[in-house]
Design an enzyme around this catalytic site. Sequence first.
Site, mmCIF file in Angstrom:
data_model
loop_
_atom_site.group_PDB
_atom_site.id
_atom_site.type_symbol
_atom_site.label_atom_id
_atom_site.label_comp_id
_atom_site.label_asym_id
_atom_site.label_seq_id
_atom_site.Cartn_x
_atom_site.Cartn_y
_atom_site.Cartn_z
ATOM 1 N N SER A 196 0.835 -1.213 0.000
ATOM 2 C CA SER A 196 0.000 0.000 0.000
ATOM 3 C C SER A 196 0.864 1.256 0.000
ATOM 4 C CB SER A 196 -0.895 0.038 1.239
ATOM 5 O OG SER A 196 -1.792 -1.043 1.258
HETATM 6 N N1 SAH Z 1 -1.188 -4.667 3.810
HETATM 7 C C1 SAH Z 1 -0.404 -4.922 2.634
HETATM 8 C C2 SAH Z 1 -1.124 -4.503 1.362
HETATM 9 C C3 SAH Z 1 -1.322 -5.679 0.527
HETATM 10 S S1 SAH Z 1 -2.338 -5.579 -0.896
HETATM 11 C C4 SAH Z 1 0.982 -4.316 2.732
HETATM 12 O O1 SAH Z 1 1.261 -3.612 3.715
HETATM 13 O O2 SAH Z 1 1.815 -4.592 1.881
HETATM 14 C C5 SAH Z 1 -3.707 -6.580 -0.380
HETATM 15 C C6 SAH Z 1 -3.444 -8.011 -0.053
HETATM 16 O O3 SAH Z 1 -4.686 -8.604 0.285
HETATM 17 C C7 SAH Z 1 -2.894 -8.853 -1.220
HETATM 18 O O4 SAH Z 1 -1.691 -9.439 -0.844
HETATM 19 C C8 SAH Z 1 -3.990 -9.879 -1.474
HETATM 20 O O5 SAH Z 1 -3.488 -11.160 -1.858
HETATM 21 C C9 SAH Z 1 -4.666 -9.954 -0.109
HETATM 22 N N2 SAH Z 1 -6.035 -10.453 -0.137
HETATM 23 C C10 SAH Z 1 -7.016 -10.234 -1.048
HETATM 24 N N3 SAH Z 1 -8.136 -10.901 -0.712
HETATM 25 C C11 SAH Z 1 -7.863 -11.560 0.457
HETATM 26 C C12 SAH Z 1 -8.612 -12.445 1.298
HETATM 27 N N4 SAH Z 1 -9.865 -12.819 1.027
HETATM 28 N N5 SAH Z 1 -7.994 -12.930 2.406
HETATM 29 C C13 SAH Z 1 -6.716 -12.600 2.725
HETATM 30 N N6 SAH Z 1 -5.963 -11.789 1.954
HETATM 31 C C14 SAH Z 1 -6.520 -11.270 0.835
#
Ligand code: SAH
Length: 217
Positions: free
Chosen positions: A66
Amino acid sequence: MCVKDTYRHKGLRRQLIETLKKKGIRDQRVLSAMANLPRHFFLEKAFEEWAYQDKAFPIGNSQTISQPYTVAYQTILLDIKKRDRVLEVGTGSGYQAAILAMIGARVYTIERQELLHKRSKQLLEDLGLEGVRTYHRDGYKGLPEFAPFDKIIVTAGAPSVPEALLKQLEVGGILVIPVGDVNQKMYKIVRESKDRYSETILDDFRFVPFLKGVTKE
Ligand code: SAH
């Protein structure tokens, strides 16, 4: 993991903090956690240069780390108190989970993609961050065995608010979740009592989608 944190990185980080302040981020605890945590550790070495721009960035498997502004924004909405039990949905790179732990939360973070889960688990262990536990799980189901949580943060764009997450919130707890398909509005939901929730709809964001089910490597 990229192991060096040089003076140059620290300088770039200070500039990033100034940028965040100009954009309205005031919370000292959040700013100092972000000033102390090397964001370039969470990106591939080749993309190190990009780590200190206020931008989201690809981390592989069509996912992103993010934008720093978004990390700060969501963290502030959670109003973390020391030792709060926080569920993060969407571990991704692990950066948001690390920031939460640095300001005193006990973090349970779940990721649906096994590869990202394994990578971030390793990195968070290497960083020696206490207070983060990682799980390979589907965020639509939450983490019932450790519920209720004082705070829940979703870092993927959800078409609607998953019922399971509302149930796993402590009374008095806060859920921060971006809701919408391509673009999302940030929702802050407070569990006012066992059966009553209040919601505040805030600014616009664009997250990767909140998908169902888990994937294997
Ligand atoms: N918080 C993260 C941002 C990651 S982007 C950071 O600091 O880097 C969002 C993430 O959510 C992705 O890795 C994606 O695979 C995950 N995601 C999407 N749907 C999900 C679900 N149902 N359960 C768990 N993770 C999920």
